[in-house]
Scaffold this motif. Structure first.
Motif, PDB file in Angstrom:
ATOM      1  N   GLY A 193       0.781  -1.235   0.000  1.00  0.00           N
ATOM      2  CA  GLY A 193       0.000   0.000   0.000  1.00  0.00           C
ATOM      3  C   GLY A 193       0.805   1.272   0.000  1.00  0.00           C
ATOM      4  N   ILE A 194       2.150   1.193  -0.062  1.00  0.00           N
ATOM      5  CA  ILE A 194       2.958   2.414  -0.112  1.00  0.00           C
ATOM      6  C   ILE A 194       2.928   2.957  -1.540  1.00  0.00           C
ATOM      7  CG2 ILE A 194       5.227   3.418   0.288  1.00  0.00           C
ATOM      8  CD1 ILE A 194       3.840   2.401   2.788  1.00  0.00           C
ATOM      9  N   LYS A 195       2.470   4.172  -1.708  1.00  0.00           N
ATOM     10  CA  LYS A 195       2.298   4.756  -3.033  1.00  0.00           C
ATOM     11  C   LYS A 195       3.602   5.373  -3.524  1.00  0.00           C
ATOM     12  CE  LYS A 195      -2.369   6.087  -1.661  1.00  0.00           C
ATOM     13  NZ  LYS A 195      -3.267   7.222  -1.389  1.00  0.00           N
ATOM     14  N   LYS A 196       3.770   5.330  -4.837  1.00  0.00           N
ATOM     15  CA  LYS A 196       4.897   6.025  -5.455  1.00  0.00           C
ATOM     16  C   LYS A 196       4.461   7.459  -5.726  1.00  0.00           C
ATOM     17  CE  LYS A 196       8.233   5.710  -9.213  1.00  0.00           C
ATOM     18  NZ  LYS A 196       8.645   4.973 -10.425  1.00  0.00           N
ATOM     19  N   ILE A 197       5.120   8.416  -5.088  1.00  0.00           N
ATOM     20  CA  ILE A 197       4.724   9.818  -5.170  1.00  0.00           C
ATOM     21  C   ILE A 197       5.465  10.499  -6.312  1.00  0.00           C
ATOM     22  CG2 ILE A 197       4.536  11.988  -3.903  1.00  0.00           C
ATOM     23  CD1 ILE A 197       2.885   9.720  -2.750  1.00  0.00           C
ATOM     24  N   ARG A 198       4.734  11.203  -7.176  1.00  0.00           N
ATOM     25  CA  ARG A 198       5.341  11.937  -8.286  1.00  0.00           C
ATOM     26  C   ARG A 198       6.084  13.152  -7.741  1.00  0.00           C
ATOM     27  NH1 ARG A 198       3.663  16.096 -11.817  1.00  0.00           N
ATOM     28  NH2 ARG A 198       1.691  16.243 -10.678  1.00  0.00           N
ATOM     29  N   ARG A 199       7.316  13.325  -8.188  1.00  0.00           N
ATOM     30  CA  ARG A 199       8.112  14.459  -7.730  1.00  0.00           C
ATOM     31  C   ARG A 199       7.609  15.742  -8.375  1.00  0.00           C
ATOM     32  NH1 ARG A 199      13.066  14.327  -5.592  1.00  0.00           N
ATOM     33  NH2 ARG A 199      13.373  12.222  -6.363  1.00  0.00           N
ATOM     34  N   ILE A 200       7.426  16.778  -7.588  1.00  0.00           N
ATOM     35  CA  ILE A 200       6.966  18.064  -8.084  1.00  0.00           C
ATOM     36  C   ILE A 200       8.078  19.090  -7.887  1.00  0.00           C
ATOM     37  CG2 ILE A 200       5.282  19.919  -7.788  1.00  0.00           C
ATOM     38  CD1 ILE A 200       3.304  17.831  -6.876  1.00  0.00           C
ATOM     39  N   GLY A 201       8.523  19.718  -8.981  1.00  0.00           N
ATOM     40  CA  GLY A 201       9.568  20.736  -8.865  1.00  0.00           C
ATOM     41  C   GLY A 201      10.937  20.103  -8.656  1.00  0.00           C
ATOM     42  N   HIS A 202      11.883  20.915  -8.208  1.00  0.00           N
ATOM     43  CA  HIS A 202      13.258  20.459  -7.996  1.00  0.00           C
ATOM     44  C   HIS A 202      13.657  20.665  -6.555  1.00  0.00           C
ATOM     45  CE1 HIS A 202      14.171  19.612 -12.154  1.00  0.00           C
ATOM     46  NE2 HIS A 202      13.760  20.811 -12.519  1.00  0.00           N
ATOM     47  N   SER A 203      14.435  19.730  -6.045  1.00  0.00           N
ATOM     48  CA  SER A 203      15.005  19.921  -4.720  1.00  0.00           C
ATOM     49  C   SER A 203      16.184  20.884  -4.832  1.00  0.00           C
ATOM     50  CB  SER A 203      15.471  18.570  -4.170  1.00  0.00           C
ATOM     51  OG  SER A 203      16.255  18.759  -3.039  1.00  0.00           O
ATOM     52  N   LEU A 204      16.502  21.510  -3.736  1.00  0.00           N
ATOM     53  CA  LEU A 204      17.660  22.397  -3.707  1.00  0.00           C
ATOM     54  C   LEU A 204      18.948  21.641  -3.406  1.00  0.00           C
ATOM     55  CD1 LEU A 204      16.093  25.384  -1.751  1.00  0.00           C
ATOM     56  CD2 LEU A 204      16.350  25.128  -4.221  1.00  0.00           C
ATOM     57  N   GLU A 205      18.825  20.310  -3.204  1.00  0.00           N
ATOM     58  CA  GLU A 205      19.994  19.504  -2.839  1.00  0.00           C
ATOM     59  C   GLU A 205      20.693  19.045  -4.118  1.00  0.00           C
ATOM     60  OE1 GLU A 205      22.302  17.817   0.308  1.00  0.00           O
ATOM     61  OE2 GLU A 205      20.500  19.021   0.470  1.00  0.00           O
ATOM     62  N   PHE A 206      21.781  19.726  -4.499  1.00  0.00           N
ATOM     63  CA  PHE A 206      22.524  19.396  -5.719  1.00  0.00           C
ATOM     64  C   PHE A 206      23.292  18.097  -5.523  1.00  0.00           C
ATOM     65  CE2 PHE A 206      26.476  19.565  -8.149  1.00  0.00           C
ATOM     66  CZ  PHE A 206      25.982  19.687  -9.449  1.00  0.00           C
ATOM     67  N   GLU A 207      23.282  17.237  -6.558  1.00  0.00           N
ATOM     68  CA  GLU A 207      23.984  15.961  -6.455  1.00  0.00           C
ATOM     69  C   GLU A 207      25.207  15.923  -7.360  1.00  0.00           C
ATOM     70  OE1 GLU A 207      22.986  11.178  -6.422  1.00  0.00           O
ATOM     71  OE2 GLU A 207      21.750  12.520  -7.635  1.00  0.00           O
ATOM     72  N   GLN A 208      25.009  16.140  -8.711  1.00  0.00           N
ATOM     73  CA  GLN A 208      26.134  16.040  -9.634  1.00  0.00           C
ATOM     74  C   GLN A 208      25.747  16.637 -10.986  1.00  0.00           C
ATOM     75  OE1 GLN A 208      27.004  11.970 -10.678  1.00  0.00           O
ATOM     76  NE2 GLN A 208      24.852  11.451 -10.984  1.00  0.00           N
ATOM     77  N   VAL A 209      26.770  16.799 -11.845  1.00  0.00           N
ATOM     78  CA  VAL A 209      26.547  17.166 -13.250  1.00  0.00           C
ATOM     79  C   VAL A 209      26.775  15.915 -14.078  1.00  0.00           C
ATOM     80  CG1 VAL A 209      27.302  18.622 -15.158  1.00  0.00           C
ATOM     81  CG2 VAL A 209      27.302  19.536 -12.837  1.00  0.00           C
ATOM     82  N   LYS A 210      25.800  15.576 -14.910  1.00  0.00           N
ATOM     83  CA  LYS A 210      25.917  14.338 -15.690  1.00  0.00           C
ATOM     84  C   LYS A 210      25.562  14.605 -17.144  1.00  0.00           C
ATOM     85  CE  LYS A 210      21.240  12.546 -14.832  1.00  0.00           C
ATOM     86  NZ  LYS A 210      20.868  12.321 -16.242  1.00  0.00           N
ATOM     87  N   THR A 211      25.900  13.659 -17.996  1.00  0.00           N
ATOM     88  CA  THR A 211      25.615  13.778 -19.423  1.00  0.00           C
ATOM     89  C   THR A 211      24.113  13.698 -19.672  1.00  0.00           C
ATOM     90  OG1 THR A 211      27.729  12.717 -19.889  1.00  0.00           O
ATOM     91  CG2 THR A 211      26.141  12.827 -21.703  1.00  0.00           C
ATOM     92  N   TYR A 212      23.627  14.527 -20.564  1.00  0.00           N
ATOM     93  CA  TYR A 212      22.200  14.548 -20.886  1.00  0.00           C
ATOM     94  C   TYR A 212      21.810  13.242 -21.587  1.00  0.00           C
ATOM     95  CZ  TYR A 212      17.841  15.786 -23.217  1.00  0.00           C
ATOM     96  OH  TYR A 212      16.546  15.789 -23.673  1.00  0.00           O
ATOM     97  N   VAL A 213      20.716  12.649 -21.156  1.00  0.00           N
ATOM     98  CA  VAL A 213      20.122  11.501 -21.843  1.00  0.00           C
ATOM     99  C   VAL A 213      18.673  11.836 -22.135  1.00  0.00           C
ATOM    100  CG1 VAL A 213      21.654   9.799 -20.787  1.00  0.00           C
ATOM    101  CG2 VAL A 213      19.497  10.399 -19.658  1.00  0.00           C
ATOM    102  N   GLN A 214      18.121  11.174 -23.109  1.00  0.00           N
ATOM    103  CA  GLN A 214      16.755  11.462 -23.526  1.00  0.00           C
ATOM    104  C   GLN A 214      15.787  11.252 -22.357  1.00  0.00           C
ATOM    105  OE1 GLN A 214      15.514   9.243 -26.921  1.00  0.00           O
ATOM    106  NE2 GLN A 214      13.579  10.328 -27.175  1.00  0.00           N
ATOM    107  N   GLY A 215      14.963  12.243 -22.098  1.00  0.00           N
ATOM    108  CA  GLY A 215      14.020  12.192 -20.987  1.00  0.00           C
ATOM    109  C   GLY A 215      14.380  13.139 -19.866  1.00  0.00           C
ATOM    110  N   ASP A 216      15.643  13.618 -19.805  1.00  0.00           N
ATOM    111  CA  ASP A 216      16.034  14.588 -18.779  1.00  0.00           C
ATOM    112  C   ASP A 216      15.346  15.924 -19.028  1.00  0.00           C
ATOM    113  OD1 ASP A 216      17.630  12.890 -17.355  1.00  0.00           O
ATOM    114  OD2 ASP A 216      19.487  13.449 -18.378  1.00  0.00           O
ATOM    115  N   ASP A 217      15.100  16.648 -17.985  1.00  0.00           N
ATOM    116  CA  ASP A 217      14.453  17.953 -18.085  1.00  0.00           C
ATOM    117  C   ASP A 217      15.448  18.947 -18.690  1.00  0.00           C
ATOM    118  OD1 ASP A 217      13.055  20.283 -17.814  1.00  0.00           O
ATOM    119  OD2 ASP A 217      12.500  19.947 -15.704  1.00  0.00           O
ATOM    120  N   TYR A 218      15.075  19.530 -19.833  1.00  0.00           N
ATOM    121  CA  TYR A 218      15.995  20.455 -20.505  1.00  0.00           C
ATOM    122  C   TYR A 218      16.230  21.717 -19.691  1.00  0.00           C
ATOM    123  CZ  TYR A 218      11.706  22.898 -21.900  1.00  0.00           C
ATOM    124  OH  TYR A 218      10.505  23.545 -21.889  1.00  0.00           O
TER     125      TYR A 218
END
Length: 448
Positions: A193-218
């Motif tokens: 019964g644990i639901k998968k919650i859709r992420r809304i907006g962006h967190s302010l917690e930066f993780e890394q810079v990575k190569t763009y792949v299809q589907g990433d937010d432009y």
């Protein structure tokens, strides 16, 4: 010598087979008065039975240790869960035996049917498993194991007493906590019964810079990094970590109400333990405050490896009190202990709107500094009454009153929402799942 004889008599029990044989012998003696031709047959049968009786006793008592038994139990039991225990038994006789086993379980279970029957071949060993479901936290005292042995003749039983008195603590539901943890690791939380919650907006917690792949937010494209690399690069973000999650548990008389053998306090404790574990897995800091008419336990928020065990040890000792919660004291405690904006989950219970109004001013003050989530319980028995059709005038009155109480619960949710306070109205059995779902939703929407 006297002690040996007393021990012999105390551990010797006659079986139904012997009584059946004696009854049959008595009937033969009675019939011999009417049928003289039977002669010595009754006496012969009686003495054969007595010889077999002596042989049976000799077979069982020819050795001082014919069997061995031991209880297999965990170091601690989990409240409201089925805990597996076992009795290990080994036959040291040179012949097969029938065995009856009594395990003296704690009186809190109020069970008198812990009786196991089995048969063992010579030198055979077995492990007999059974389960116990405690409904109260605390210490449970187990007694001895008593084994009743019967030879193939089956005329008498010999009792063996194995002294294995031990005290096992019953902790809040750590088995439930582990179940949620394992299902989270295997990505199967939706099964319970644990639901998968859709992420809304962006967190302010930066993780890394990575190569763009299809589907990433432009919109997350890092143009400077893209210019240096000669290909599109995007910024990657993760959920904010090290946020404080405090569980506040009300220990007043409102939490004494029983449901399915557990009190509402026990359900709140189990849900708090699981929520604290999930928060630690999310790399947040979990804390705990218990409160009634006077201060209870306080565990400052932390995420060290041993922190969950500290919370577990504190929750193990908590008990319901019989006065109302001192909300003014609760507010001052929260202001003193919780130094930064945190998610404060308040487990309590309201049966009427008036009960909420007495506490609402203090809840509004807490919500001014923290994200407050009030968790209270649905009265499932009243809900069943309100859904049943009324058969007579008395039934109409009962149904109307039940619907009135159920309506008050919904009004409480609306009243809290009107003042910007989130709430969960949950049936006790669904409390853990509903609380975790709301926590994941709050994390996803970055409301803390």
């Amino acid at each position: 010598m006297k002690n040996i004889i007393d021990l012999f008599y105390k551990n010797l029990f006659l079986t139904n087979r012997l009584f059946a044989g004696l009854t049959g012998s008595a009937v033969l003696f009675l019939l011999s008065f009417f049928f003289p031709w039977m002669g010595v047959i009754p006496e012969l049968v009686f003495w054969v039975l007595m010889i077999l009786f002596v042989i049976d006793i000799f077979m069982l008592y020819q050795t001082s240790k014919g069997v061995f038994a031991k209880r297999h139990a965990p170091e601690r039991l989990s409240n409201s869960d089925n805990n597996e225990l076992g009795v290990y038994i080994e036959n040291w006789y040179t012949f097969g035996i029938s065995v009856g086993i009594i395990d003296e379980i704690p009186f809190q279970f109020q069970k008198r049917d812990i009786w196991f029957k089995t048969s063992l071949k010579p030198r055979e060993r077995k492990l007999i498993n059974y389960t116990l479901r405690p409904t109260r936290r605390g210490e449970y005292e187990f007694g001895d194991i008593r084994v009743y042995v019967k030879s193939p003749l089956g005329l008498v039983r010999r009792r063996y007493n194995f002294s294995q008195a031990e005290t096992l603590p019953v902790y809040p539901s750590f088995l439930q906590m582990r179940k949620y943890e394992l299902m989270a690791i295997s990505n199967r939380l939706t099964d319970i019964g644990i639901k998968k919650i859709r992420r809304i907006g962006h967190s302010l917690e930066f993780e890394q810079v990575k190569t763009y792949v299809q589907g990433d937010d432009y919109r997350t494209i890092n143009w400077k990094a893209s210019a240096r690399q000669g290909s599109l690069m995007v910024n990657s973000y993760t959920d904010e970590k090290s946020q404080h999650v405090y569980c506040i548990i009300d220990k007043s008389r409102a939490m004494k109400m029983p449901f399915d053998g557990l009190s509402l306090l026990d359900y709140a404790i189990n849900a708090s333990l699981v929520l604290s574990n999930v928060a630690l897995l999310k790399e947040d800091k979990a804390g705990l405050i218990t409160m009634s008419e006077k201060p209870g336990a306080i565990v400052p928020a932390d995420r060290r490896p041993a922190h969950l065990n500290k919370i577990l040890e504190v929750l193990y000792k908590e008990k319901t009190r019989y006065l109302e919660t001192n909300m003014e004291l609760l507010y001052s405690t929260v202001r003193k202990v919780v130094k930064q904006r945190s998610l404060v989950v308040f487990f309590t219970n309201y049966e009427s709107l008036n009960a909420l109004n007495r506490q609402l001013p203090f809840l509004k003050r807490i919500a001014k500094y923290h994200l407050l989530l009030v968790v209270f319980f649905e009265n499932t028995e009243l809900k069943k009454l309100s859904e049943q059709p009324a058969a007579d005038v008395e039934g109409i009155y009962i149904k109307t009153i039940a619907e009135k109480f159920a309506y008050d619960k919904r009004l409480i949710v609306k009243e809290l929402a009107k003042h910007g306070i989130q709430s969960i109205l949950s049936a006790p059995q669904n409390l853990t799942v509903n609380t975790i779902n709301r926590y994941l939703e709050i994390k996803s929407k970055q409301k803390i």
